[in-house]
Structure formats: C-alpha cells, structure tokens
Design an enzyme around this catalytic site. Structure first.
Site, PDB file in Angstrom:
ATOM      1  N   ASN A 165       0.827  -1.211   0.000  1.00 57.85           N
ATOM      2  CA  ASN A 165       0.000   0.000   0.000  1.00 57.85           C
ATOM      3  C   ASN A 165       0.862   1.263   0.000  1.00 57.85           C
ATOM      4  O   ASN A 165       0.734   2.126   0.878  1.00 57.85           O
ATOM      5  CB  ASN A 165      -0.925  -0.019   1.229  1.00 57.85           C
ATOM      6  CG  ASN A 165      -2.387   0.114   0.854  1.00 57.85           C
ATOM      7  OD1 ASN A 165      -2.755   0.937   0.026  1.00 57.85           O
ATOM      8  ND2 ASN A 165      -3.216  -0.702   1.470  1.00 57.85           N
ATOM      9  N   LYS A 227      -8.682  -4.205 -12.831  1.00 61.00           N
ATOM     10  CA  LYS A 227      -9.843  -4.797 -13.485  1.00 61.00           C
ATOM     11  C   LYS A 227      -9.508  -6.101 -14.214  1.00 61.00           C
ATOM     12  O   LYS A 227     -10.407  -6.892 -14.533  1.00 61.00           O
ATOM     13  CB  LYS A 227     -10.464  -3.800 -14.456  1.00 61.00           C
ATOM     14  CG  LYS A 227      -9.576  -3.407 -15.622  1.00 61.00           C
ATOM     15  CD  LYS A 227     -10.260  -2.365 -16.496  1.00 61.00           C
ATOM     16  CE  LYS A 227      -9.381  -1.950 -17.675  1.00 61.00           C
ATOM     17  NZ  LYS A 227     -10.045  -0.917 -18.510  1.00 61.00           N
ATOM     18  N   ASP A 257      -8.181  -2.847  -0.959  1.00 63.44           N
ATOM     19  CA  ASP A 257      -8.437  -3.346   0.391  1.00 63.44           C
ATOM     20  C   ASP A 257      -9.521  -4.425   0.358  1.00 63.44           C
ATOM     21  O   ASP A 257      -9.440  -5.424   1.079  1.00 63.44           O
ATOM     22  CB  ASP A 257      -8.875  -2.210   1.307  1.00 63.44           C
ATOM     23  CG  ASP A 257      -7.850  -1.092   1.371  1.00 63.44           C
ATOM     24  OD1 ASP A 257      -6.645  -1.390   1.305  1.00 63.44           O
ATOM     25  OD2 ASP A 257      -8.267   0.078   1.471  1.00 63.44           O
TER      26      ASP A 257
END
Length: 315
Positions: A165, A227, A257
């Site tokens: 992250n 995606k 997340d």
C-alpha cells in the site's frame, strides 16, 4: 478472533460535486483507512475481526470508533490520545478518474502509536495479522509498532499478511523501499499491486514479482492487476484469475483493500488459491460500484451471488 489489523483511520470529506475543492460547497462525511477497510470488509463476510489504532479525544475520533464498531469489528484495543487530533482527508473528484487526495494527518493521534501500545496476547491469539505499508510510514514510533507486532505474530505462529500500500505522499520511495522489503520478507501472504512491484523490485511482470518475493520467504504472493484480476502463486500452484467486468465504476478507492479482505476470507474458509483469488476479485470489483472507501463491500451472500456461486431472487 480470526484476524487483527491496525493502522490509521481518518474522517473523509467527499464533495457532492466534481471539480476543484475550492468550488465545493457541500461534503459527505465518512471514514477512510486501508486497515479498517479490510477489517470492515471481512466482518461483512462473516469473520471475527479486530482493529486498533489511536484516535484523538475529539468528535472525529468518536465518529470513527462508532462506525467501525457498528460494522461488527472489535475495537476493544483502540486507544485515545487527548493531546493529538484525529486525522482528516479530502477527496477531489473529476468525473470517473481516480480522485485527488489531500491529507491532514501530520502529528495525528495515530502517528503516535508505538510498540508500547500493543497487547501481545491480543495479537498472538489470532489466525492472521494483516498489516500495510501505510502504518510504518506514519512515524518512527508507528514503524516500531509494526515490527514488534510482526515479532509477536512470528513467535505465536500467526500468519502475517502484508499489503505494501505504497503512499508516496507520506514518504519517498528511497526511504520506503528497504523498510517495505524487510516487512515483505517476514510475511507469509503478500498482496501487492503490479505498480508496487515496479517500485520495489523493478518489474511489473506478475510472475517475476511472485518469484522474487517467494525467494524472499513468502509462501503466497498475489499480484493485484486491477480490473484484469490477479496473478496468484503459492508453493503448490500458480494461476491468473480474471476479474469481473464493471461497466460503470463509481469509485476505485478501497478496491485493493476489498481484494485483500476477500482473498483472506477465502484462505480462512480453507479454499484453494484460485477460489480465494476469485473471492478477492469479487469483493474488489463490488467496492467500485459505490462511492466511498468501504461502503461497497458486500456481505458473504451478496458476494456469492455476484461471483455466480448462488442465484438471486429479487422479489
């Protein structure tokens, strides 16, 4: 408790209109935070989850605590720092592009989290400790808390899940890289974006990212591909798992997340690598259907319908 995570959650102000924030006159208030996103998503999927942090002794801190507790997440280890404020952030939206984020979190209560604030028994009694690379970026004290939590988990045979992250508004890559690589080397499950692979080891090729981190000691590596889905590899198998087509994306924030939560939920349910990745892709996709960081996370029943495991009766 099955899963524990910790880190900073903030109050998010989201303008009703698109365009520069200087022209925004009304905002919707919600919460944001990678770790609490994962906790909330997993609680909705039916798992017992704990989240802790430090909050200011202010209305924003009370609001965050109320929301996360209301989602069924255990917040019994959350601390209050009366000398510091709860962090805030604002989103700036332009159509359906990724929003600009403005943080107001310097010297926040969460940044003062330290190793002394940890409850070792709380951490050692779970199946998975999930951490992100945001918490060590907050301050040296918070970084120390991350490494101490890892030490406790290792001694207690708790699985460590890690999502880098990377947030370059919090620290630069030169500072972040050695710290994140050290944490990754201690993780059992690594959940990483292909762009983060480029920053940390110099390649966006999913198989090469997985190979590099497996060689560093991870037993499972999942490369998130947006995606397109993901590439997942463990000691027994490897697979590309396609994502789910979303025709109109409302908000991409929180999708990563959600993926982490879905994948870990699959692991806790004893699923194989591919099916756990399907769970991750499903939760991540559903998160993009709704504005806000955590509002779009599904229940387990909703996820099963979305990924085609069960039928749907609408009336």
């Amino acid at each position: 408790m099955e899963v524990i995570t910790f880190g900073e959650s903030m109050v998010l102000f989201y303008p009703d209109a698109t365009g520069p924030l200087r022209y925004a006159t009304s905002f919707r208030k919600t919460i944001a935070g990678a770790e609490s996103n994962v906790a909330i998503a997993m609680a909705r999927l039916g798992h017992s989850v704990g989240w802790f942090s430090k909050l200011g002794a202010d209305e924003f801190g009370r609001y965050i605590l109320s929301v996360i507790r209301g989602e069924g997440v255990d917040v019994s280890r959350v601390l209050t720092d009366p000398a510091r404020n709860t962090g805030l952030l604002f989103k700036e939206r332009f159509g359906f592009s990724n929003p600009n984020i403005y943080y107001y979190r310097k010297d926040s209560a969460a940044s003062s989290l330290s190793a002394a604030d940890l409850d070792a028994a709380y951490i050692s009694g779970v199946r998975i400790l999930h951490i992100t690379g945001i918490t060590p970026a907050l301050s040296p004290a918070a970084r120390g808390a991350v490494f101490e939590a890892i030490r406790i988990a290792k001694e207690s045979n708790v699985l460590i899940s890690f999502d880098p992250n990377i947030r370059l508004k919090l620290w630069n890559i030169e500072t972040a890289k050695p710290i994140l690589l050290e944490i990754a080397s201690k993780a059992d499950i690594l959940l990483i974006g292909e762009d983060e692979g480029k920053l940390l080891i110099g390649t966006e090729v999913p198989e090469k990212i997985a190979e590099a981190f497996m060689n560093k000691g991870c037993s499972t590596v999942v490369v998130k591909l947006g995606k397109k889905g993901c590439y997942a590899e463990n000691l027994k198998e490897k697979a590309y798992v396609e994502g789910y087509l979303i025709e109109k994306v409302e908000d991409t924030v929180g999708a990563g997340d959600g993926f982490s939560a879905g994948f870990l939920a699959g692991i806790l349910r004893g699923l194989g690598l591919r099916e756990a990745a399907e769970y991750g892709n499903g939760v991540g996709a559903m998160a993009t259907l709704v504005s806000g960081d955590m509002e779009g996370f599904p229940t387990y029943e909703q996820l099963m319908t979305f990924i085609g495991k069960t039928g749907y009766v609408d009336r």
